[in-house]
Write an enzyme that holds these catalytic residues in place. Structure first.
Site, PDB file in Angstrom:
ATOM      1  N   HIS A  59      -9.037  -4.165  -1.497  1.00 57.10           N
ATOM      2  CA  HIS A  59      -8.060  -3.350  -0.766  1.00 57.10           C
ATOM      3  C   HIS A  59      -8.446  -1.864  -0.821  1.00 57.10           C
ATOM      4  CE1 HIS A  59      -3.732  -2.237   0.292  1.00 57.10           C
ATOM      5  NE2 HIS A  59      -4.233  -1.098  -0.157  1.00 57.10           N
ATOM      6  N   GLU A  60      -8.782  -1.383  -2.025  1.00 58.01           N
ATOM      7  CA  GLU A  60      -9.116   0.046  -2.162  1.00 58.01           C
ATOM      8  C   GLU A  60     -10.425   0.384  -1.463  1.00 58.01           C
ATOM      9  OE1 GLU A  60      -6.831   1.954  -2.974  1.00 58.01           O
ATOM     10  OE2 GLU A  60      -5.550   0.411  -3.826  1.00 58.01           O
TER      11      GLU A  60
ATOM     12  N   CYS B 242       0.861  -1.183   0.000  1.00 58.60           N
ATOM     13  CA  CYS B 242       0.000   0.000   0.000  1.00 58.60           C
ATOM     14  C   CYS B 242       0.892   1.226   0.000  1.00 58.60           C
ATOM     15  CB  CYS B 242      -0.876  -0.019   1.252  1.00 58.60           C
ATOM     16  SG  CYS B 242      -1.977   1.403   1.392  1.00 58.60           S
TER      17      CYS B 242
ATOM     18  N   HIS C  89     -10.092   1.071   2.183  1.00 62.61           N
ATOM     19  CA  HIS C  89      -9.632   2.419   2.547  1.00 62.61           C
ATOM     20  C   HIS C  89     -10.815   3.350   2.823  1.00 62.61           C
ATOM     21  CE1 HIS C  89      -5.275   2.443   2.064  1.00 62.61           C
ATOM     22  NE2 HIS C  89      -5.358   1.811   0.907  1.00 62.61           N
TER      23      HIS C  89
HETATM   24 NI    NI Z   1      -3.703   0.919  -0.002  1.00 60.03          NI
END
Ligand code: NI
Length: 166
Positions: free
Chosen positions: A140-141, A98, A144
Protein backbone atom coordinates in the site's frame (compact mmCIF):
# COMPACT_ATOMS: atom_id res chain seq x y z
CA UNK A 1 9.51 16.54 15.91
CA UNK A 2 7.09 17.68 13.28
CA UNK A 3 3.67 16.21 12.77
CA UNK A 4 2.66 17.18 9.25
CA UNK A 5 -0.76 17.67 7.68
CA UNK A 6 -1.93 14.79 5.52
CA UNK A 7 -2.64 15.58 1.87
CA UNK A 8 -6.15 14.38 1.02
CA UNK A 9 -7.61 12.77 -2.09
CA UNK A 10 -8.13 14.10 -4.78
CA UNK A 11 -5.03 16.33 -4.45
CA UNK A 12 -2.87 15.80 -7.59
CA UNK A 13 0.27 15.36 -5.44
CA UNK A 14 -1.09 11.90 -4.62
CA UNK A 15 -0.98 11.00 -8.34
CA UNK A 16 2.70 11.89 -8.72
CA UNK A 17 5.41 9.36 -9.50
CA UNK A 18 7.96 10.24 -6.82
CA UNK A 19 11.69 10.82 -7.35
CA UNK A 20 14.37 8.45 -6.07
CA UNK A 21 16.53 9.74 -3.22
CA UNK A 22 20.07 10.33 -4.46
CA UNK A 23 21.81 10.99 -1.16
CA UNK A 24 20.59 10.48 2.38
CA UNK A 25 21.22 14.08 3.36
CA UNK A 26 19.73 16.20 6.16
CA UNK A 27 16.58 16.94 4.14
CA UNK A 28 15.90 13.21 3.81
CA UNK A 29 16.62 12.62 7.49
CA UNK A 30 14.17 15.39 8.41
CA UNK A 31 11.59 13.92 6.03
CA UNK A 32 11.99 10.48 7.66
CA UNK A 33 11.51 11.95 11.12
CA UNK A 34 8.42 13.86 10.00
CA UNK A 35 6.94 10.68 8.51
CA UNK A 36 7.57 8.76 11.75
CA UNK A 37 6.15 11.58 13.86
CA UNK A 38 3.07 11.88 11.65
CA UNK A 39 2.45 8.11 11.72
CA UNK A 40 2.87 7.88 15.50
CA UNK A 41 0.71 10.96 16.11
CA UNK A 42 -2.14 9.43 14.08
CA UNK A 43 -2.30 6.58 16.58
CA UNK A 44 -3.96 3.93 14.43
CA UNK A 45 -1.75 4.48 11.38
CA UNK A 46 0.40 1.59 10.09
CA UNK A 47 2.25 3.60 7.47
CA UNK A 48 2.78 6.92 5.74
CA UNK A 49 4.40 7.75 2.42
CA UNK A 50 6.25 10.99 1.64
CA UNK A 51 3.73 12.29 -0.94
CA UNK A 52 1.04 12.13 1.76
CA UNK A 53 2.86 14.97 3.51
CA UNK A 54 3.51 16.77 0.24
CA UNK A 55 7.03 15.53 -0.54
CA UNK A 56 7.38 13.63 -3.83
CA UNK A 57 10.42 11.53 -2.91
CA UNK A 58 10.63 7.75 -2.55
CA UNK A 59 10.45 7.38 1.23
CA UNK A 60 7.88 5.52 3.34
CA UNK A 61 7.53 4.38 6.93
CA UNK A 62 5.60 1.26 7.97
CA UNK A 63 4.88 -0.13 11.43
CA UNK A 64 2.20 -2.78 11.96
CA UNK A 65 3.61 -3.93 15.31
CA UNK A 66 0.90 -2.18 17.33
CA UNK A 67 -2.01 -3.30 15.20
CA UNK A 68 -4.16 -6.33 15.98
CA UNK A 69 -3.62 -7.83 12.52
CA UNK A 70 0.13 -7.33 12.44
CA UNK A 71 1.46 -7.53 15.97
CA UNK A 72 2.50 -11.23 15.79
CA UNK A 73 4.31 -10.98 12.45
CA UNK A 74 6.34 -7.86 11.71
CA UNK A 75 9.74 -6.18 11.49
CA UNK A 76 8.87 -3.35 13.89
CA UNK A 77 9.22 0.18 12.60
CA UNK A 78 10.46 0.14 9.00
CA UNK A 79 11.96 3.21 7.35
CA UNK A 80 12.26 2.53 3.63
CA UNK A 81 14.15 4.78 1.23
CA UNK A 82 13.95 3.90 -2.51
CA UNK A 83 12.06 0.67 -1.77
CA UNK A 84 11.57 -1.92 -4.49
CA UNK A 85 9.64 -5.18 -4.45
CA UNK A 86 11.87 -7.98 -5.74
CA UNK A 87 9.46 -10.91 -5.39
CA UNK A 88 5.74 -11.39 -4.84
CA UNK A 89 3.91 -14.57 -3.96
CA UNK A 90 0.35 -15.57 -3.23
CA UNK A 91 -2.75 -13.42 -3.10
CA UNK A 92 -5.03 -12.26 -0.33
CA UNK A 93 -7.80 -9.71 -0.06
CA UNK A 94 -8.00 -7.31 2.88
CA UNK A 95 -9.96 -4.23 3.82
CA UNK A 96 -7.65 -1.21 3.53
CA UNK A 97 -7.85 2.35 4.68
CA UNK A 98 -5.64 5.35 4.04
CA UNK A 99 -5.12 8.62 5.89
CA UNK A 100 -5.46 10.42 2.54
CA UNK A 101 -8.89 8.85 1.98
CA UNK A 102 -10.32 9.25 5.48
CA UNK A 103 -13.99 8.57 4.74
CA UNK A 104 -13.67 5.24 2.90
CA UNK A 105 -12.20 1.75 3.09
CA UNK A 106 -11.84 -0.76 0.28
CA UNK A 107 -11.28 -4.45 -0.41
CA UNK A 108 -7.95 -4.84 -2.19
CA UNK A 109 -6.20 -8.00 -3.44
CA UNK A 110 -2.43 -7.99 -3.05
CA UNK A 111 0.45 -10.44 -2.81
CA UNK A 112 0.51 -12.41 0.43
CA UNK A 113 4.32 -12.38 0.68
CA UNK A 114 6.84 -9.90 -0.68
CA UNK A 115 10.59 -9.57 -0.71
CA UNK A 116 11.47 -5.90 -0.59
CA UNK A 117 14.79 -4.09 -0.92
CA UNK A 118 15.39 -0.62 0.46
CA UNK A 119 17.83 1.68 2.25
CA UNK A 120 17.19 2.10 5.96
CA UNK A 121 17.44 5.46 7.76
CA UNK A 122 21.23 5.08 8.01
CA UNK A 123 21.48 4.39 4.27
CA UNK A 124 22.23 0.69 4.76
CA UNK A 125 20.77 -1.59 2.09
CA UNK A 126 18.32 -4.14 3.48
CA UNK A 127 16.32 -6.98 1.97
CA UNK A 128 13.44 -8.40 4.01
CA UNK A 129 10.63 -10.85 3.45
CA UNK A 130 7.27 -9.71 4.77
CA UNK A 131 3.95 -11.52 4.87
CA UNK A 132 0.38 -11.03 5.98
CA UNK A 133 -0.72 -7.59 7.11
CA UNK A 134 2.82 -6.18 7.02
CA UNK A 135 3.15 -7.23 3.35
CA UNK A 136 -0.15 -5.52 2.60
CA UNK A 137 0.93 -2.33 4.37
CA UNK A 138 4.25 -2.28 2.49
CA UNK A 139 2.53 -2.73 -0.89
CA UNK A 140 0.00 0.00 0.00
CA UNK A 141 2.73 2.49 0.97
CA UNK A 142 4.93 1.69 -2.03
CA UNK A 143 1.92 2.27 -4.28
CA UNK A 144 1.80 5.88 -2.99
CA UNK A 145 5.30 6.43 -4.47
CA UNK A 146 3.94 5.63 -7.93
CA UNK A 147 0.81 7.72 -7.56
CA UNK A 148 -1.61 4.90 -6.73
CA UNK A 149 -4.21 4.85 -3.96
CA UNK A 150 -6.18 1.81 -2.79
CA UNK A 151 -9.07 3.31 -4.79
CA UNK A 152 -7.03 2.51 -7.91
CA UNK A 153 -6.60 -1.12 -6.80
CA UNK A 154 -10.16 -2.18 -6.02
CA UNK A 155 -11.95 -4.38 -8.55
CA UNK A 156 -15.07 -2.24 -8.44
CA UNK A 157 -15.67 1.24 -7.00
CA UNK A 158 -19.35 0.24 -6.66
CA UNK A 159 -19.01 -3.00 -4.67
CA UNK A 160 -15.54 -2.90 -3.06
CA UNK A 161 -15.46 0.60 -1.53
CA UNK A 162 -17.26 1.35 1.72
CA UNK A 163 -18.06 4.60 3.53
CA UNK A 164 -16.68 4.58 7.09
CA UNK A 165 -19.16 4.77 9.91
CA UNK A 166 -18.72 8.02 11.80
NI1 NI B 1 -2.32 5.27 2.16
Amino acid sequence: MAVRDIILYPDPILKTVCDAVETLDDSVKALIQDLVDTMVDAGHSVGVAAPQIGVTRRVVVVDVSKSKLGRDNNHGQLVMVNPAILEKEGCSTMREGCMSVPDYTGNVSRAERVVVQFLDREGVEKVIQASGFEAVAIQHELDHLDGFLFLDRVSSLKTDVFRRKK
